[in-house]
Scaffold this active site. Sequence first.
Site, PDB file in Angstrom:
ATOM      1  N   ASN A 182       3.657   6.458  -8.957  1.00 36.93           N
ATOM      2  CA  ASN A 182       4.416   5.202  -8.914  1.00 36.93           C
ATOM      3  C   ASN A 182       3.413   4.071  -9.066  1.00 36.93           C
ATOM      4  O   ASN A 182       2.447   4.002  -8.305  1.00 36.93           O
ATOM      5  CB  ASN A 182       5.164   5.089  -7.586  1.00 36.93           C
ATOM      6  CG  ASN A 182       5.847   3.735  -7.399  1.00 36.93           C
ATOM      7  OD1 ASN A 182       5.996   3.260  -6.287  1.00 36.93           O
ATOM      8  ND2 ASN A 182       6.276   3.102  -8.476  1.00 36.93           N
ATOM      9  N   GLY A 183       3.672   3.199 -10.016  1.00 38.85           N
ATOM     10  CA  GLY A 183       2.766   2.074 -10.249  1.00 38.85           C
ATOM     11  C   GLY A 183       2.418   1.990 -11.714  1.00 38.85           C
ATOM     12  O   GLY A 183       3.049   2.632 -12.554  1.00 38.85           O
TER      13      GLY A 183
ATOM     14  N   CYS B  85       0.333  -9.148  -2.809  1.00 40.05           N
ATOM     15  CA  CYS B  85       0.322  -9.626  -4.190  1.00 40.05           C
ATOM     16  C   CYS B  85       1.627 -10.374  -4.403  1.00 40.05           C
ATOM     17  O   CYS B  85       2.705  -9.817  -4.210  1.00 40.05           O
ATOM     18  CB  CYS B  85       0.241  -8.462  -5.180  1.00 40.05           C
ATOM     19  SG  CYS B  85       0.463  -8.992  -6.897  1.00 40.05           S
TER      20      CYS B  85
ATOM     21  N   TYR C  18      13.190  -7.534  -3.361  1.00 34.62           N
ATOM     22  CA  TYR C  18      14.278  -6.896  -4.109  1.00 34.62           C
ATOM     23  C   TYR C  18      14.204  -5.376  -4.183  1.00 34.62           C
ATOM     24  O   TYR C  18      15.210  -4.690  -4.051  1.00 34.62           O
ATOM     25  CB  TYR C  18      14.288  -7.444  -5.545  1.00 34.62           C
ATOM     26  CG  TYR C  18      15.159  -6.645  -6.493  1.00 34.62           C
ATOM     27  CD1 TYR C  18      16.542  -6.802  -6.505  1.00 34.62           C
ATOM     28  CD2 TYR C  18      14.595  -5.711  -7.368  1.00 34.62           C
ATOM     29  CE1 TYR C  18      17.336  -6.053  -7.363  1.00 34.62           C
ATOM     30  CE2 TYR C  18      15.381  -4.962  -8.224  1.00 34.62           C
ATOM     31  CZ  TYR C  18      16.754  -5.133  -8.219  1.00 34.62           C
ATOM     32  OH  TYR C  18      17.534  -4.391  -9.057  1.00 34.62           O
TER      33      TYR C  18
ATOM     34  N   GLY D 239      14.503   4.365  -9.562  1.00 32.43           N
ATOM     35  CA  GLY D 239      14.442   4.850 -10.935  1.00 32.43           C
ATOM     36  C   GLY D 239      15.611   5.742 -11.247  1.00 32.43           C
ATOM     37  O   GLY D 239      15.851   6.715 -10.528  1.00 32.43           O
TER      38      GLY D 239
ATOM     39  N   CYS E 245       9.363   3.469 -10.215  1.00 29.00           N
ATOM     40  CA  CYS E 245       9.411   4.884  -9.858  1.00 29.00           C
ATOM     41  C   CYS E 245       9.404   5.104  -8.349  1.00 29.00           C
ATOM     42  O   CYS E 245       9.079   4.197  -7.583  1.00 29.00           O
ATOM     43  CB  CYS E 245       8.189   5.622 -10.394  1.00 29.00           C
ATOM     44  SG  CYS E 245       7.923   5.422 -12.139  1.00 29.00           S
TER      45      CYS E 245
END
Length: 466
Positions: free
Chosen positions: A116-117, A453, A262, A41, A15
């Site tokens: 978003n997430g 991460c 990406y 999205g 998103c």
Amino acid sequence: MRDGDKILKAWREECAVFGTWGDQEAGRMTYLGLYAQQHRGQEATGIVNLQADGKHWVHKGFGLVGDVYQEEHLEKMQGTAAIGHVRYSTTGENQLTNIQPLTANLNTGNVALAHNGNIVNAHLLKKKLKLEGAIFQGTNDTECLLHMLARHPSQDPIVCLKDTLPQLEGAFSMVMLTEKRLIACRDPWGFRPLVLGRRLQDDGSQAVVIASETCAFDLIGARYEREIEPGEIFWVDAQGEHSERFAKVNNPTAFCVFEHVYFSRPDSLVFGESVYEARKKMGSKLATEYPIEADVVIPVPDSGVPAAIGYSVQSGIPFELGIIRNHYIGRTFIQPSQSIRSFGVKIKLNPQAAVLKGKRVVVIDDSLVRGTTSQKIIRLVRQAGAKEVHFRIASPPTTGPCYYGVDTPRREQLIASMKSVEEIRIFIDADTLAYLSVEGMMEAVGGNKTGYCAACFNGEYPTSLF
Ligand code: AMP
């Protein structure tokens, strides 16, 4: 099946969010801000505009930003504050009720929320809320927060948020619109990006703008100021701007490295770094780690382009566009007869014999997930006359799914979780195959191993639940 796999199955989403406060053209700016972030999205989008009487004007729909909103919708967005969202979900859960911003009328008034997430403990929170009588409209994780806010005794939405946000685990970069405020908040790990900027108004005032990526600011002529910090609640209202924390400052961050690999647009600044430069560095490090004698370096367009430039510059092997991408592919197309093989990928990517014939070719892509695209691309490059095909991936082997908001297939479908590099090379039929090391990737994003991460590459998931 682990908890995370269950969540991924139900709520796999990618998103972008956008928000603005104090803009004479808030609705149109939100439309443009979403337009610039369409890559995050493509399935559905929504905008909520705060009207002068405190009411929320909402328009949502399935499809691309350019198709969902017509002039008549934008004309109705007269208020000077708005938030918006674009969403992508690969599962069957594409119900209208899941399209964000989610809206509700709480004790504290109207509230709209765009996220978003992925909240990894949403299934536990949801179970508890349902036992308490909550009625859920959709199947997304974001709705939990609305129910939690609704149950809070305080009349002050900021107090409600400060109590509620620490109960969420996982990734959330959010914008909220109440009747009196625009609010932005970001999880303490900072998985997904969220940035703050300003847009100059005709009267000399500065509208506040919030977006997932800075490319949204570029389109609307806004100036990037800073990131919303991990663990920060930022809000703006008639009294001005405010910032508080709901989590300690010294939490170790977990910026998603895949945003750089990406997901983000190359013209964005993400986590304070240029995505384009990071990708170029990934390519040049790949050339240093895995050199090869070859005649030409070609990218898989568009995602492999910056890394291929980096590989070419570092290796001295000329860069060429050996595969041309058709940018006008719709969602569906009529399948040809069986006689045209490799049609699926060829409608999108066409290799050029003029560049490839008789050449030793290095093909660069940003990532290799299932391996099926790479296999088809190599077949096409060989059919176009390449003498040798050396596949180079500008990120490490993808071995784990993402539970924090990037759409990745299940672990069993990630080829690198099932096969060795040599087995993958045989599967995709490359002469040689090499991936960038985790260390090389981390150096390229200017981070150290603890700040990012990289769970999809190293299996180190930063949250206790996933
Ligand atoms: P494959 O190995 O067949 O799954 O395809 C790899 C290609 O998919 C690469 O060119 C990537 O640019 C692209 N890719 C990687 N991650 C994603 C994602 N989360 N969503 C869509 N495409 C992706």
